[in-house]
Design a protein around this motif. Structure first.
Motif, PDB file in Angstrom:
ATOM      1  N   PRO A   8      76.729 -17.094 -66.496  1.00 25.97           N
ATOM      2  CA  PRO A   8      76.008 -17.947 -67.255  1.00 25.97           C
ATOM      3  C   PRO A   8      76.648 -18.287 -68.694  1.00 25.97           C
ATOM      4  O   PRO A   8      77.488 -17.165 -69.049  1.00 25.97           O
ATOM      5  CB  PRO A   8      74.922 -18.099 -67.332  1.00 25.97           C
ATOM      6  N   ASN A   9      76.357 -19.146 -69.383  1.00 29.16           N
ATOM      7  CA  ASN A   9      76.577 -19.254 -70.627  1.00 29.16           C
ATOM      8  C   ASN A   9      74.913 -19.008 -71.379  1.00 29.16           C
ATOM      9  O   ASN A   9      73.955 -18.739 -70.841  1.00 29.16           O
ATOM     10  CB  ASN A   9      76.790 -20.943 -71.105  1.00 29.16           C
ATOM     11  N   ILE A  10      75.626 -18.374 -72.872  1.00 28.19           N
ATOM     12  CA  ILE A  10      74.258 -17.795 -73.469  1.00 28.19           C
ATOM     13  C   ILE A  10      74.700 -18.959 -74.956  1.00 28.19           C
ATOM     14  O   ILE A  10      75.418 -18.082 -75.243  1.00 28.19           O
ATOM     15  CB  ILE A  10      75.372 -16.068 -73.562  1.00 28.19           C
ATOM     16  N   LEU A  11      73.319 -18.801 -75.040  1.00 30.80           N
ATOM     17  CA  LEU A  11      73.202 -19.069 -76.587  1.00 30.80           C
ATOM     18  C   LEU A  11      72.423 -18.558 -76.747  1.00 30.80           C
ATOM     19  O   LEU A  11      71.317 -17.766 -77.020  1.00 30.80           O
ATOM     20  CB  LEU A  11      72.999 -20.721 -76.718  1.00 30.80           C
ATOM     21  N   ILE A  12      72.756 -17.841 -78.396  1.00 25.04           N
ATOM     22  CA  ILE A  12      71.712 -16.910 -79.067  1.00 25.04           C
ATOM     23  C   ILE A  12      71.447 -17.816 -80.800  1.00 25.04           C
ATOM     24  O   ILE A  12      72.514 -18.210 -80.866  1.00 25.04           O
ATOM     25  CB  ILE A  12      72.007 -15.128 -79.203  1.00 25.04           C
ATOM     26  N   TYR A  13      70.041 -18.382 -81.135  1.00 22.46           N
ATOM     27  CA  TYR A  13      70.197 -18.832 -81.685  1.00 22.46           C
ATOM     28  C   TYR A  13      68.948 -17.639 -82.462  1.00 22.46           C
ATOM     29  O   TYR A  13      67.796 -17.348 -82.399  1.00 22.46           O
ATOM     30  CB  TYR A  13      68.606 -19.946 -81.907  1.00 22.46           C
ATOM     31  N   GLN A  14      69.601 -17.407 -83.982  1.00 20.92           N
ATOM     32  CA  GLN A  14      68.864 -16.630 -84.690  1.00 20.92           C
ATOM     33  C   GLN A  14      68.426 -17.316 -86.206  1.00 20.92           C
ATOM     34  O   GLN A  14      69.205 -17.970 -86.438  1.00 20.92           O
ATOM     35  CB  GLN A  14      70.463 -15.514 -85.286  1.00 20.92           C
ATOM     36  N   LEU A  15      67.157 -16.729 -85.849  1.00 21.61           N
ATOM     37  CA  LEU A  15      66.418 -17.525 -87.412  1.00 21.61           C
ATOM     38  C   LEU A  15      66.515 -17.059 -88.313  1.00 21.61           C
ATOM     39  O   LEU A  15      66.421 -15.565 -88.274  1.00 21.61           O
ATOM     40  CB  LEU A  15      64.691 -17.574 -86.229  1.00 21.61           C
ATOM     41  N   GLU A  16      66.807 -17.743 -89.059  1.00 22.73           N
ATOM     42  CA  GLU A  16      66.581 -16.690 -90.536  1.00 22.73           C
ATOM     43  C   GLU A  16      64.871 -16.822 -91.380  1.00 22.73           C
ATOM     44  O   GLU A  16      64.824 -17.992 -91.072  1.00 22.73           O
ATOM     45  CB  GLU A  16      67.451 -17.413 -91.439  1.00 22.73           C
ATOM     46  N   SER A  17      64.686 -15.219 -91.440  1.00 29.24           N
ATOM     47  CA  SER A  17      63.503 -15.503 -91.983  1.00 29.24           C
ATOM     48  C   SER A  17      62.316 -15.553 -91.797  1.00 29.24           C
ATOM     49  O   SER A  17      61.563 -16.269 -91.728  1.00 29.24           O
ATOM     50  CB  SER A  17      63.586 -16.170 -93.349  1.00 29.24           C
ATOM     51  N   VAL A  18      62.669 -15.048 -90.683  1.00 28.14           N
ATOM     52  CA  VAL A  18      60.912 -15.773 -89.010  1.00 28.14           C
ATOM     53  C   VAL A  18      60.580 -14.673 -89.133  1.00 28.14           C
ATOM     54  O   VAL A  18      61.336 -13.527 -88.364  1.00 28.14           O
ATOM     55  CB  VAL A  18      61.093 -16.633 -88.139  1.00 28.14           C
ATOM     56  N   SER A  19      59.306 -14.128 -89.249  1.00 34.67           N
ATOM     57  CA  SER A  19      58.693 -13.884 -88.656  1.00 34.67           C
ATOM     58  C   SER A  19      58.099 -13.048 -87.574  1.00 34.67           C
ATOM     59  O   SER A  19      57.456 -14.726 -87.248  1.00 34.67           O
ATOM     60  CB  SER A  19      56.933 -12.383 -90.008  1.00 34.67           C
ATOM     61  N   MET A  20      57.748 -12.175 -87.304  1.00 36.78           N
ATOM     62  CA  MET A  20      56.156 -12.677 -85.678  1.00 36.78           C
ATOM     63  C   MET A  20      55.074 -13.245 -85.769  1.00 36.78           C
ATOM     64  O   MET A  20      54.169 -13.462 -85.266  1.00 36.78           O
ATOM     65  CB  MET A  20      56.491 -11.899 -84.453  1.00 36.78           C
ATOM     66  N   TRP A  21      54.538 -12.462 -87.118  1.00 38.68           N
ATOM     67  CA  TRP A  21      52.752 -12.826 -87.647  1.00 38.68           C
ATOM     68  C   TRP A  21      52.014 -14.050 -87.342  1.00 38.68           C
ATOM     69  O   TRP A  21      51.996 -14.621 -86.851  1.00 38.68           O
ATOM     70  CB  TRP A  21      52.763 -11.859 -89.247  1.00 38.68           C
ATOM     71  N   PRO A  22      53.188 -14.876 -87.932  1.00 41.78           N
ATOM     72  CA  PRO A  22      53.345 -16.520 -87.087  1.00 41.78           C
ATOM     73  C   PRO A  22      52.483 -16.921 -85.757  1.00 41.78           C
ATOM     74  O   PRO A  22      51.945 -17.959 -85.576  1.00 41.78           O
ATOM     75  CB  PRO A  22      53.036 -17.379 -88.007  1.00 41.78           C
ATOM     76  N   LEU A  23      53.171 -16.690 -84.626  1.00 37.74           N
ATOM     77  CA  LEU A  23      53.565 -16.652 -83.526  1.00 37.74           C
ATOM     78  C   LEU A  23      52.106 -15.790 -83.355  1.00 37.74           C
ATOM     79  O   LEU A  23      51.545 -16.148 -81.387  1.00 37.74           O
ATOM     80  CB  LEU A  23      54.412 -16.415 -82.921  1.00 37.74           C
ATOM     81  N   THR A  24      51.109 -15.323 -83.547  1.00 38.66           N
ATOM     82  CA  THR A  24      50.631 -14.352 -83.210  1.00 38.66           C
ATOM     83  C   THR A  24      49.035 -15.093 -83.851  1.00 38.66           C
ATOM     84  O   THR A  24      47.833 -15.078 -83.264  1.00 38.66           O
ATOM     85  CB  THR A  24      50.374 -13.277 -83.751  1.00 38.66           C
ATOM     86  N   SER A  25      49.587 -15.665 -84.477  1.00 38.55           N
ATOM     87  CA  SER A  25      48.055 -16.825 -85.383  1.00 38.55           C
ATOM     88  C   SER A  25      47.594 -18.252 -84.561  1.00 38.55           C
ATOM     89  O   SER A  25      48.633 -18.122 -83.385  1.00 38.55           O
ATOM     90  CB  SER A  25      48.460 -17.259 -86.677  1.00 38.55           C
ATOM     91  N   ASP A  26      46.608 -17.573 -84.903  1.00 38.78           N
ATOM     92  CA  ASP A  26      45.808 -18.751 -83.899  1.00 38.78           C
ATOM     93  C   ASP A  26      44.960 -20.296 -85.100  1.00 38.78           C
ATOM     94  O   ASP A  26      44.032 -19.633 -85.112  1.00 38.78           O
ATOM     95  CB  ASP A  26      44.809 -18.670 -83.639  1.00 38.78           C
TER      96      ASP A  26
END
Length: 168
Positions: free
Chosen positions: A3-21
């Motif tokens: 497989p081709n592999i693409l890693i996209y590293q987001l700079e300065s993004v925490s996980m807490w917004p993704l658990t917000s509602d």
């Protein structure tokens, strides 16, 4: 088939917004739900280059100084393994100068054989869609499977007044 592999590293993004509602980043959440994602990533430092080292080499950097200051070490990292053992083409993409964090030297040691930094990109710290598009084109044009690593910048806060004005 490899497989081709693409890693996209987001700079300065925490996980807490993704658990917000409500979730402030629903598209990112959808991508994460549909792809391979690392939910708990710890780079043991606050420098981007340390996160790159942890991601690509599976080691924690020393917390007292960035890995970029340790130029004499020998590394055995994922890009190098993919290149040597599985004939992958390897490339890194970032809209900043390669001298920042000594990336040209380190990425070569880590096994990257192609580099896309400023001046390849005409303007530093531009929208991440541009290096992502370059990475996708790199994969499409690669005769071998490709390992691509995009270091994002769009989500990074501006550091200078010029960057603040440019981002308005």
């Amino acid at each position: 088939e490899k497989p081709n592999i693409l890693i996209y590293q987001l700079e300065s993004v925490s996980m807490w917004p993704l658990t917000s509602d409500p979730n402030p980043m629903p598209y990112l959440q959808k991508l994460m739900d549909e792809n391979i994602t690392v939910k708990n990533f710890i780079a043991n430092g606050c420098h981007t280059i340390d996160a790159e080292y942890a991601t690509l080499c599976s080691f924690y950097p020393h917390s007292d100084m960035p890995i970029a200051e340790k130029k004499d070490n020998t590394y055995d990292c994922l890009p190098s393994t993919l290149q040597k053992k599985h004939s992958y083409n390897t490339a890194v993409f970032h809209t900043n100068v390669s001298d920042f964090w000594n990336r040209t030297t380190l990425m070569k040691k880590w096994g990257m054989n192609d580099y896309f930094f400023v001046p390849y990109y005409s303007f530093p710290k531009m929208d991440d869609s541009i290096p992502l598009e370059t990475a996708v084109n790199y994969i499409a044009n690669s005769k071998n499977p490709a390992f691509t690593y995009v270091i994002g910048y769009t989500s990074h806060g501006p550091h200078t007044n010029q960057e603040i004005e440019w981002n308005k």
